[in-house]
Scaffold this motif. Structure first.
Motif, mmCIF file in Angstrom:
data_model
loop_
_atom_site.group_PDB
_atom_site.id
_atom_site.type_symbol
_atom_site.label_atom_id
_atom_site.label_comp_id
_atom_site.label_asym_id
_atom_site.label_seq_id
_atom_site.Cartn_x
_atom_site.Cartn_y
_atom_site.Cartn_z
ATOM 1 N N HIS A 212 67.871 66.928 -9.026
ATOM 2 C CA HIS A 212 67.180 66.727 -7.808
ATOM 3 C C HIS A 212 65.643 67.825 -7.712
ATOM 4 N N GLU B 57 55.053 59.131 -12.549
ATOM 5 C CA GLU B 57 55.135 60.700 -12.543
ATOM 6 C C GLU B 57 53.844 60.602 -11.825
ATOM 7 N N GLU C 139 59.040 61.105 -2.288
ATOM 8 C CA GLU C 139 60.345 60.676 -2.934
ATOM 9 C C GLU C 139 61.213 59.989 -2.139
ATOM 10 N N ASN D 44 68.963 58.283 -0.177
ATOM 11 C CA ASN D 44 70.091 57.837 -1.550
ATOM 12 C C ASN D 44 71.550 58.095 -0.421
ATOM 13 N N SER E 50 60.696 57.069 -6.203
ATOM 14 C CA SER E 50 61.125 57.716 -6.948
ATOM 15 C C SER E 50 63.241 57.460 -7.194
ATOM 16 N N ASN E 51 63.091 58.043 -8.237
ATOM 17 C CA ASN E 51 65.328 57.392 -8.710
ATOM 18 C C ASN E 51 65.361 59.519 -8.328
ATOM 19 N N ASP E 52 65.059 60.364 -8.750
ATOM 20 C CA ASP E 52 65.426 61.548 -8.766
ATOM 21 C C ASP E 52 64.775 62.341 -7.529
ATOM 22 N N LEU F 234 54.855 53.072 -11.343
ATOM 23 C CA LEU F 234 56.050 53.778 -11.172
ATOM 24 C C LEU F 234 55.692 55.504 -12.054
ATOM 25 N N TYR G 222 64.659 62.015 -3.083
ATOM 26 C CA TYR G 222 65.482 60.809 -3.270
ATOM 27 C C TYR G 222 67.050 61.075 -2.453
#
Length: 293
Positions: free
Chosen positions: A90, A153, A229, A243, A233-235, A151, A239
């Motif tokens: 991350h 960067e 994020e 999350n 974002s998934n990282d 989606l 995130y």
């Protein structure tokens, strides 16, 4: 011979003739050293005491430990995530977006600010538009960027770059405009025109404002990349925080919050180091003023 030696070193002669001045200088030096030690102690002890109070309050039930995880458990969770590599993943994602976006936004902001500073027509043409766009929340531009670039960067990096651009452009322009007209007249009297005027007068004159803009933009860029994020974002640290909140893992959420704050402090610290290297006269003037008091 003695007279010649004392004449060649006027400071030594003055010191020999004024022992009271010697003692006053030494007293002032010790006082300044003591103040620096006190400031450092306060800077270190304040967060330590706050963390201890937090730990005690959570352990004794004064605050809900399920919501306010004790610092010892947060540290254990952070170590676990560091060893497993989860935290580094991350940090790397956020750091990459921050570095690219900040660098591109800063370079563009300085360039446009300088051009607007030396060109009145350009300033008149772009000034109102940039003022309106600066007031627009930068996170509000994210949906448009997602529509254009998808989606990837690119929207995340552009969000950071845009937020940094406007802050630095405004500060750079202000630095150029605020240069004393008498300085410019003196420079032109000595035939300083074109690149010489830019290099030796305009750029050094605007540099303090540019560095101020960089310091403000450093904090803003961390805020923007974290907010982006959250939703796109998934990282990344944003995130991780979002999350962890959704899964009700407060210890992980606090780890993310702490790392984000440390990252912001590191970026700001690097800007301060760069400022000391690029405009050393600013700090030498401060030392001279302190010595003269």
């Amino acid at each position: 011979m003695t007279q010649m030696t004392q004449a060649s070193v006027p400071g030594a002669a003055a010191t020999a003739e004024n022992p009271d001045l010697d003692r006053a200088i030494e007293k002032n030096r010790r006082k300044e050293k003591g103040l620096r030690a006190r400031d450092l102690s306060l800077a270190v002890l304040t967060p330590v005491i706050l963390l201890l109070l937090w730990e005690v309050a959570a352990r004794t039930g004064l605050i809900d430990a399920r919501l306010f995880t004790p610092p010892s458990q947060i540290a254990a969770q952070g170590w676990k995530m560091t060893v497993s590599g989860e935290l580094w993943k991350h940090i790397a994602a956020t750091g990459t977006r921050l570095l690219i976006g900040f660098s591109c936004g800063a370079a563009a902001g300085i360039l446009v600010g300088l051009l607007m500073g030396v060109s009145r027509p350009l300033r008149a043409a772009l000034g109102p538009t940039f003022t309106a766009l600066y007031a627009l929340p930068k996170i509000a531009i994210l949906p448009l960027l997602l529509l254009i670039f998808g989606l990837t960067e690119t929207p995340k990096i552009l969000s950071v770059a845009i937020s940094v651009f406007f802050v630095i452009q405004i500060n750079t322009l202000a630095g150029i405009v605020q240069i004393d007209d008498r300085i410019l007249e003196a420079a032109r009297a000595y035939k300083a025109t074109g690149t010489k005027l830019f290099r030796h007068v305009l750029l050094p004159g605007a540099m303090p404002s540019v560095m101020t803009g960089l310091r403000v933009a450093a904090g803003m860029s961390v805020i923007v990349v974290t907010a982006v994020e959250f939703v796109a974002s998934n990282d990344g640290l944003g995130y991780l925080i979002w999350n962890s909140w959704q899964l009700f893992q407060p210890s992980k959420m606090y780890v993310g919050l702490i790392v984000v704050s440390v990252l912001g402090a590191i970026v700001t610290g690097l800007i301060i180091v760069l400022e000391r290297a690029l405009i050393p006269w600013k700090y030498s003037n401060k030392r001279t003023k302190k010595a003269s008091k």
